[in-house]
Structure formats: C-alpha cells, structure tokens
Design a protein around this motif. Structure first.
Motif, short mmCIF file in Angstrom:
data_model
loop_
_atom_site.label_atom_id
_atom_site.label_comp_id
_atom_site.label_asym_id
_atom_site.label_seq_id
_atom_site.Cartn_x
_atom_site.Cartn_y
_atom_site.Cartn_z
N ALA B 98 10.53 2.02 -28.91
CA ALA B 98 10.45 1.67 -29.81
C ALA B 98 11.06 0.92 -30.79
O ALA B 98 11.46 1.63 -31.60
CB ALA B 98 10.14 2.97 -31.12
N MET B 99 11.35 -0.12 -30.25
CA MET B 99 12.38 -0.96 -31.05
C MET B 99 12.00 -2.13 -32.30
O MET B 99 12.54 -2.91 -32.80
CB MET B 99 13.38 -1.86 -30.26
N GLY B 100 11.05 -1.50 -32.75
CA GLY B 100 10.33 -2.58 -34.13
C GLY B 100 9.97 -4.28 -33.70
O GLY B 100 10.10 -4.97 -32.65
N CYS B 101 10.18 -4.64 -34.95
CA CYS B 101 10.49 -5.87 -34.68
C CYS B 101 11.61 -6.80 -35.78
O CYS B 101 12.14 -6.34 -36.16
CB CYS B 101 8.35 -6.61 -35.32
N ARG B 102 10.82 -8.30 -35.34
CA ARG B 102 12.19 -9.05 -36.34
C ARG B 102 11.62 -10.18 -37.03
O ARG B 102 10.31 -10.46 -36.81
CB ARG B 102 12.98 -10.05 -34.92
N GLU B 103 12.62 -10.32 -37.94
CA GLU B 103 11.37 -11.76 -39.16
C GLU B 103 11.92 -12.92 -37.74
O GLU B 103 12.64 -13.22 -37.21
CB GLU B 103 12.47 -11.09 -40.14
N ARG B 104 10.40 -13.89 -38.46
CA ARG B 104 10.90 -15.61 -38.01
C ARG B 104 11.28 -16.26 -39.38
O ARG B 104 12.09 -15.19 -40.16
CB ARG B 104 8.78 -15.26 -38.33
N THR B 105 12.40 -17.34 -38.62
CA THR B 105 12.98 -17.68 -38.97
C THR B 105 12.84 -18.70 -39.69
O THR B 105 11.66 -19.24 -39.13
CB THR B 105 14.53 -17.68 -38.23
N ARG B 106 13.95 -19.83 -40.20
CA ARG B 106 13.80 -20.77 -40.70
C ARG B 106 13.16 -21.87 -39.76
O ARG B 106 12.36 -22.63 -39.55
CB ARG B 106 14.71 -21.45 -41.16
N ASN B 278 6.21 -1.11 -34.32
CA ASN B 278 5.84 -2.53 -34.26
C ASN B 278 6.79 -3.05 -33.16
O ASN B 278 6.99 -4.47 -33.05
CB ASN B 278 6.79 -2.40 -35.47
N VAL B 279 6.87 -2.42 -31.71
CA VAL B 279 7.68 -3.06 -31.51
C VAL B 279 5.71 -3.51 -30.58
O VAL B 279 5.66 -4.22 -29.40
CB VAL B 279 8.37 -2.39 -29.77
N VAL B 280 4.88 -2.79 -30.64
CA VAL B 280 3.75 -2.26 -30.05
C VAL B 280 2.60 -3.51 -30.88
O VAL B 280 2.13 -4.44 -30.69
CB VAL B 280 2.25 -1.26 -29.81
N HIS B 281 2.78 -3.65 -32.51
CA HIS B 281 1.78 -4.62 -33.32
C HIS B 281 2.76 -4.02 -34.24
O HIS B 281 2.61 -3.35 -34.82
CB HIS B 281 0.53 -4.31 -33.34
N VAL B 282 2.24 -5.24 -35.57
CA VAL B 282 3.39 -5.45 -36.40
C VAL B 282 2.20 -4.52 -37.76
O VAL B 282 1.25 -5.10 -37.55
CB VAL B 282 3.54 -6.95 -37.57
N HIS B 283 2.96 -3.42 -38.17
CA HIS B 283 1.72 -2.24 -38.78
C HIS B 283 2.18 -3.28 -40.50
O HIS B 283 2.85 -3.09 -40.95
CB HIS B 283 2.31 -0.93 -38.66
N ASP B 284 1.92 -2.46 -41.34
CA ASP B 284 1.32 -3.27 -42.73
C ASP B 284 1.96 -1.31 -43.27
O ASP B 284 2.67 -1.29 -44.61
CB ASP B 284 -0.04 -2.58 -43.21
N LEU B 285 1.85 -0.33 -42.50
CA LEU B 285 1.80 1.53 -43.44
C LEU B 285 2.92 1.97 -42.32
O LEU B 285 2.84 2.27 -41.32
CB LEU B 285 1.38 1.81 -43.86
N VAL B 286 4.01 2.62 -42.49
CA VAL B 286 4.94 3.36 -42.16
C VAL B 286 4.32 4.41 -41.74
O VAL B 286 4.31 5.07 -40.14
CB VAL B 286 6.55 3.88 -42.34
N ASP B 287 3.30 5.39 -42.38
CA ASP B 287 3.13 6.49 -41.85
C ASP B 287 1.73 5.43 -40.93
O ASP B 287 1.62 6.44 -40.06
CB ASP B 287 1.11 6.45 -43.17
N PHE B 288 1.14 4.69 -40.52
CA PHE B 288 1.00 4.21 -39.54
C PHE B 288 1.36 4.11 -37.83
O PHE B 288 1.61 4.89 -37.08
CB PHE B 288 0.06 3.08 -39.89
#
Lengths: 114, 399
Positions: B98-106, B278-288
C-alpha cells in the motif's frame, strides 16, 4: 437564470437556478446548496494555525460549518492571529466564533505534546 | 490502515503496519482541504480528519505500527525494514502493498529552459505550505489541472499568493468539476485548456514562463506564445504508482495502470502478496482506496485461512477502456466482483459491455464517463463464466 457546478460532493452536477427553482440536482443537499449559492454563497474554510509545543508547528483546522464566501478573508485574517498550545485532539474547538460568523474553528487532527 | 482494520475485523490476530513517514496517513496528512469521506462516513471531512479517524481506530484495536521505518526489500513471507533501531526482518504469511503513488516531475514531461529554483510539483508545495509552513512563491503559474493542482491554486490564493493561471495541455481538465468551481472560479483564476509551458525563464530564481496554445496533436502552435512573470511554477501533471518494492518482489505489472496485475482479491501474481490503493492504480477518491483496501484485507485473510489459489481467467480492457482492475478473475467467483476502470476519452451515454468471447455477460449504461472519473461496475458472481477470457469495453458518443 444562473448555472453552476455543485460542490456538495464529487459528482459535480451542473445546476441551474431559475427564479427560485433548481434543476439538474440529484439530491436535496444539491438543491439546498444551489439556493444558498444564489442568495448567500458559503464555503467551508480549511487552513492552518500556529501550534506551540507540539510534534508539528502547524495545526490544520476547519470551520465546523460553512462560512459566507464574502467573509473568507476576514476568517483567514482571524485564523492567522491564533496561537494554539499542544496537545490538541481532533475536533477540539480552536476558536468559538471565527471573525464574527458564529462558526467554530476546530482542529482537524490530534497533535501530541513534545 | 484500511486494510489493517478490516483484517482485524475479519479475525486476523497478528498485524503490523509499516510507514516511512513520522505519522500514519500518507498523503492525507497534507490534504487539509475538505471533501473526503462522503461515501464512507456520509460527511465531508478534511483529509487530515479522515486519516485521524483511522489512526484512532488503529489505536483502539491495538494494531502494531512502525513509523519512521523504510522497507528496503521484501520477498514472499518476509519484509526487511530499517529504522533508527536498526534492521528488522519481519516474517509475514501475507503482505499487503500500500505504498501509494508519486508525482510526475518536470523531468517526466521535458519542459525546456533553465533550471531555476521555484519549480515544484504541486504535492511538494502542498507539503511545504500545509505541514512545514513555508510559502514557496508569491506569483504562481500551475501546469496541469489535476485535483492537486486545482486545490493548490486555491491554497496559494488563501495564503496570499497570486495565481496567474492554470494551464492544461488537454482540451479537458482531469480534475473534478467541483474543484474547478470552488478552487478556480471562486477566485477568478483562469483555466487555460489546450495550453502548456514551452519555456522556463530565470537562472537562480524562476522569473517567468512562456505559455503556448497546443494543436490537436498537443504540439505548441507557433505565434501563440505569451510570457507570464512568476516566481513559482507548480506541476500537477499526473501520478505514478510507486512500485519499486512490487517489482523487486517479481510481481507482474500492468503497463497502463502502472500497478500490479491483481485478481478480485487484490492478490498479485506472487503468492501471498496483495496490493491496494494508489499503488495498484491512481484513485480519484480516498473512499474508493479504503474500499479497495478492505477487499485486499479480505483476500489476505482468505489466503491466511487457506493458502491455495484457484484458476484465473484474464479480464482485458477493450475499446475506449484504458485499464481495468482487476486484470484477472479467480474462478469460480464466490462473490460479486467490483470492476474499477477508466475510459480513454469523455463519452456521453457510455454503454459498458462485459463479454466472454462473443457472448455478452453484462451491460451497464451511465449518463457520462470522463477519463478523470473512475467507473465502478459490480458484476454478480453468477454472471462470471468459469472459463475463457473476459473483455470490458465501452461504446458511447464523443463529448
């Protein structure tokens, strides 16, 4: 006639208000929000206030109820003058009446004392 | 935390949550804005409150936690983590990633120009402002209209900065409609669709950016450039699931969702390794995210009780569907299966069709589908065939 995007939930319904009649809503909260939006638009304000003696230097806070949009600046100015001492529990009232709106400002998280 | 609490509810005794930050909650700790929890709690919470509810529940349940702890490597059955006390080898019959995701950078989007101070990802700026207490600039341009970019436009404005514009390369925004309303429209911040940053100016400190309109192929149109002076450029240009550990575990990946391939129990291709959020796929809502984490916990609890895996049939993303989670389904399906997917382009009256070969298994029609909004489709267990291949596709009018 006024059209707007509902901000009540993430659905983002397109609402229309025409002489007191709302259309495009999918729930009663959306209808109530639209009516308020054309008369007295309100928003929940979230920001941070200075925290002393805690694990963090900033405490995230929220207005417990929405405040008039026109008073957002005054609310921020008031919040920016507040100083809070740790420990804090989520939901603790940080300010009982923010900028004369009658709305409480509460802590959004708990922060332990160091 | 969602998975840990659900696992405990399902009777799993020995649970440990490992967190690299000082506090539990991940990115929620810097999300001081409201709009979280409507589905789960029936009320609008700030991200921080949403996290605190789970933290309090974790404490009530007495679930073990290691914070300030970094997992260095993992293999089926074992996690190796390091913190101030040293290196810990932790045995685990089930691991939930459950490591989440990172932002794309410049670097990920190759904006030309110099490399001055004052160019941040939107999330980095959010942390600076909301947790560290620094305002990283006074006059800002935001590139990308994802939700974090929109939220930061409002946050910067409330903190006294001037946001000149939000530029979005696509002809539509990837943010929620209500965030465009309450974060941009409320403060008269222009949203420039089909625009991008073509040049960054300044040497030590950012002095300005050049924006240009783009054509249908997303190429800048010569002559449409305009210069905007600013000392802050925020990038809100997408998120990438953080899967270094998953790759090291040898988990099969989906190149589109950029996360592990999972079945309906969120079981990855490696036995005993599950993944959620978000480690599986980026979600829109934390509820999901929370709902998915509960399914992963149920999958892990099921695995602990009976470490045997059935046969899987593949579920492919067909026309107009960019990806679908799960990517395969364990059969025979014992319970209804939740499919989460995204469409490739905005569609009116989309018709989602699940089929097995030429045979239609399920059809669902929605009023509208946007790439920015995840679509959820429940498939009754009885509808899922025991063999073959499944495909989900979408037909609809272009919007």
């Amino acid at each position: 006639m006024k059209t707007m995007t509902c901000i009540v939930c993430p659905m983002g319904c397109r609402l229309t208000v025409d002489s007191g009649e709302v259309s495009g809503h999918r729930c009663n909260r959306g209808r109530d929000w639209a009516l308020a939006e054309v008369t007295n638009p309100v928003r929940v304000l979230t920001t941070t206030v200075a925290l002393e003696g805690g694990e963090l230097e900033l405490l995230p806070v929220r207005t417990l109820a929405p405040v008039p949009k026109a008073k957002l600046r005054d609310c921020l100015r008031h919040a920016n003058r507040l100083r809070v001492k740790a420990p804090v529990r989520m939901g603790q009232v940080i300010c009982p009446d923010l900028a004369g709106t009658g709305v409480q400002l509460t802590a959004a998280r708990s922060v332990a004392k160091i | 935390m969602g998975a840990a609490l659900e696992a405990r509810r399902l009777g799993v005794g020995d649970i440990l949550v490992i967190e690299r930050d000082k506090f539990l909650g991940g990115i929620l700790q810097q999300c001081i804005h409201n709009g979280f929890g409507l589905h789960l709690f029936g009320e609008e919470l700030t991200g921080v409150e949403y996290a605190q509810r789970f933290i309090d529940a974790m404490q009530r349940e007495g679930i073990a936690v290691m914070t300030d702890t970094m997992v260095m490597e993992a293999e089926p059955g074992m996690v190796r983590a390091v913190n101030a006390d040293g290196v810990h080898e932790i045995q685990a019959r089930a691991i939930i990633l459950a490591m989440g995701c990172r932002e794309r950078t410049r670097g990920a989007i190759n904006i030309p120009g110099s490399r001055p101070a004052g160019v941040y990802t939107a999330g980095a700026a959010q942390r600076l402002i909301n947790i560290e207490g620094f305002l990283p600039g006074r006059r800002a341009v935001i590139l990308g209209s994802g939700d974090i970019g929109l939220i930061m436009a409002r946050r910067l404005t409330l903190e006294g900065a001037k946001v000149e514009a939000v530029a979005e390369i696509m002809p539509w925004s990837n943010g929620l409609a209500r965030n465009i309303a309450q974060c941009l429209d409320d403060f008269n911040i222009p949203l420039l669709l089909s625009h991008t940053v073509v040049e960054i100016h300044g040497h030590k400190r950012l002095e300005g950016v050049t924006l240009a309109r783009v054509d249908d192929n997303l190429q800048p149109i010569p002559g449409s450039e305009r210069y905007i002076p600013c000392d802050l450029l925020l990038l809100s240009v997408g998120l990438i699931p953080e899967n270094e550990l998953s790759r090291q575990l040898g988990v099969a990946m989906d190149p589109v969702s950029q996360g592990p391939v999972v079945d309906q129990y969120l079981h990855t291709s490696v036995d005993g390794v599950f993944a959620c959020g978000n480690v599986v796929h980026v979600h829109d809502l934390v509820d999901f995210v929370t709902l998915e984490s509960r399914r992963a916990a149920a999958g892990a609890a099921r695995w602990l009780a009976r470490p045997k895996r059935g046969r899987c049939i593949p579920l492919k993303a067909g026309d107009n569907v960019s990806y679908v989670v799960p990517q395969r389904i364990s059969v025979p399906a014992e319970e209804d299966v939740t499919l989460l997917l995204r469409v490739r382009r905005p569609l009116r009256k989309p018709e989602f069709i699940l089929r097995s070969g030429e045979e239609q298994v399920l059809r669902r029609v929605r009023p509208v589908a946007l790439p920015a909004e995840m679509v959820e489709i429940k498939v009754p267990a009885a509808a899922i065939p025991g063999a073959g291949e499944l495909e989900i596709l979408c037909r609809g009018e272009k919007r």
